[in-house]
Enzyme design. Sequence first.
Site, mmCIF file in Angstrom:
data_model
loop_
_atom_site.group_PDB
_atom_site.id
_atom_site.type_symbol
_atom_site.label_atom_id
_atom_site.label_comp_id
_atom_site.label_asym_id
_atom_site.label_seq_id
_atom_site.Cartn_x
_atom_site.Cartn_y
_atom_site.Cartn_z
ATOM 1 N N CYS A 168 0.843 -1.206 0.000
ATOM 2 C CA CYS A 168 0.000 0.000 0.000
ATOM 3 C C CYS A 168 0.877 1.254 0.000
ATOM 4 O O CYS A 168 0.521 2.269 -0.606
ATOM 5 C CB CYS A 168 -0.895 0.046 1.237
ATOM 6 S SG CYS A 168 -1.974 -1.373 1.418
ATOM 7 N N ASP A 180 35.957 19.593 14.305
ATOM 8 C CA ASP A 180 36.452 20.964 14.415
ATOM 9 C C ASP A 180 36.954 21.136 15.857
ATOM 10 O O ASP A 180 36.488 20.436 16.760
ATOM 11 C CB ASP A 180 35.297 21.928 14.115
ATOM 12 C CG ASP A 180 35.688 23.375 14.290
ATOM 13 O OD1 ASP A 180 36.767 23.749 13.814
ATOM 14 O OD2 ASP A 180 34.918 24.122 14.916
ATOM 15 N N ASP A 228 32.098 25.828 9.117
ATOM 16 C CA ASP A 228 32.035 24.365 9.035
ATOM 17 C C ASP A 228 30.956 23.887 8.071
ATOM 18 O O ASP A 228 30.916 22.709 7.717
ATOM 19 C CB ASP A 228 31.756 23.756 10.422
ATOM 20 C CG ASP A 228 32.845 24.088 11.431
ATOM 21 O OD1 ASP A 228 34.027 24.033 11.042
ATOM 22 O OD2 ASP A 228 32.522 24.417 12.583
#
Length: 764
Positions: A37, A450, A653
């Site tokens: 479905c 970082d 970043d």
Amino acid sequence: MSPSEHQMKHESHCHDTEEKSFPVQELIIEGAGCASCVSKIETALKDIPGVVDASMNYAERTVSVSGAVSESRLIEAIEKSGYNAKSREGVSEDELLDQKEATDHAYYQRLMRDMSIALTLGIPLMIYSLVVGEMSVTTTGERIAWLIVGLLTAGVMYVSGKHFYLGAWKSFKNHTANMDTLIALGTGTAWVYSMFVVFFPSVVPDMARHVYFEATAMIIGLINLGLALESKARGRTSQAIQRLIGLQAKTARVIRDGKDLDIQIEHVLMDDRVRVRPGEKIPVDGVVVEGQTSVDESMLTGEPMPVEKKPDDEVVAGTLNKTGTVIFKATRVGKDTALAQIIAMVKRAQNSKPPIGRLADVISAYFVPVVMIIAVLSGLMWLNFGPSPVVAFAMVSATTVLIIACPCALGLATPMSVMVGIGKAAEAGVLIRNGEALQTASKITAMVLDKTGTITEGAPKVTDIICTSQFDETQVLQLAASLEMGSEHPLAIAIMDSAKDRGLTLSDAESFNAIAGHGIEARVSGKSLLFGNEKLMQERNIDISNYLDKAQQLASEAKTPMYFVVDNQFAAIIAVADPIKKDSADAIQRLQKNGIRVVMLTGDNRATAEAVARKVNITEFYAEVLPEQKSEKVAELQRQNEIVGMTGDGINDAPALALANIGFAIGTGTDVAIESADVTLMRGSLHGLADAIAVSKATLRNIKQNLFGAFIYNVAGIPFAAGLLYPFFGLLLSPVIAGAAMAFSSVTVVTNANRLRFFNAQDH
């Protein structure tokens, strides 16, 4: 990873970004009974011009559609494909939850009623067949008795099995097939054959005058029981959303015209002044304007320690005020609050499918027609090569194949696990944006971190100001802070905070210029100022040779030395230290223990980077990396066939977060970083990375268990249902046993998915 895969990843991110601009509508689906479905509904919606994407969550029976298409057009397409749909527009999360609970309860009650009616007839017939023996039709009395039973069975089919037959009819009209088709064909064939035997026994050989009314009644009863148990278990999987919604306050105390008014949360306006007393929930997001308090934010971040709040500090909806009374100004209300967005993100993620789940949808779409063909072939084999009574054997084998192959469990296998897994992560303060990110996180082989704000606190402090003889500390700090005023860079904030602590008055900066990756320059009080790293000094021919040793010493202590120049004359070194988060080393060790290669990137100088790396036991790091070089480093790792996770908190970043196979944003960082990431860590701790990866691995393992169990069960069951054991052992699988096994396979899948609720990421 090949360059083409990089391109696909990049395009995928671009596509995601583009999709965000399209309106997303959510519809509640009624009448979807199986995995196939899902494919039909999604295909019907995607075929509408203007629809960008459609994703259905079979476990929740909802579909999210993105694209500029009217709701009525979407509902019309769903109805044409054989299902019903209704809007959830204008329905609050609380109301939706209440409606869902009421609907689920009513659905469960109806299924249990249908099961009771069917089994009330089916069980006595089953016992009769076991005790008395053959349920055959030979005498007139038996014909009358079985005719009454047949009519009672028809009543059961109408009352308890009507939804299966209606679903099958809708599918037939739309030239498709689903689970209802298999059940309707199986039980219908058994009943029609039995009634034929009752009305025309002389036409059927003596050995084939067997009725199968008990099979029809038992199958309908057992499948309804399976659906009821599945519905009950399915309700538990959305507990994470229910808990998040439960965090929302129902009312808020706003101050209007000098009076305190208690109003519904929906009626709070932007800039309203809201009073919160001890023990009360923060109703909307805002900024404290009066008072001091401590706030328990653990419900959102997983961080147990209360956070002190004073004027100008932000407060977030859903968090709990502990000690003091505060007045705050509402800055985000309604759907814009952080909690509302978190709920929306978790729901979107629970609705999305990981690649492994999309495979199940594709299989399901082809599975039902293939099963119907196998059932026909099985029947033909018995008719042509089977022993007497061939008609009875052919009918039993075809019916059993149809029933045992229903792909309910296959469709539940993925969404149930995804819902629980993403909810479990949300409880730990880890927000996973989509199912693909959930799957990818389990495969990470390299994690790029970082430094500033990720490994370290990101809130550095000025530790040293070393001036030349022509300048003094106060003068240097006043000029440097004036230069940095307005900058959001953590090092700039440290300098301004230091000036603020000393009570210095700052001046306006003119001709401000940010030199990417190097520093800044501007004019303050008629003086030309330059502030940055060693590279900038070399470029501008500033002589700092007498201070390089001192800078090196500061850097070895994990302090960042920056050079300050006034009117082209070197004035001072300002050293700033960014303390390492207390749990960074432990979190990094957890990653390394899981065999993940940890790499640190920073724009900071090498000596500082080396000192930080040494303290957290990272052996591979890159210093003095410019923003554009961060994404290059990620690509470089990918060329080494690493599956790369990137963790950061700043605007610089964002490109690397987008390029990485999976991006992790620190939730305390910038909105740009969070938007670019696939996973957001609501608290600043890197333990969230290990938690996310652990939850991802557990969820994927659970999905694989479910898919294996469901698919292998369906595939393995078909040969036995078709009669594989008969030539060797004289055994033919009963349709009743097939119905029970099919129903309970779904319950098994749901139960296995719910095991994830007891998973503790911290132990991994």
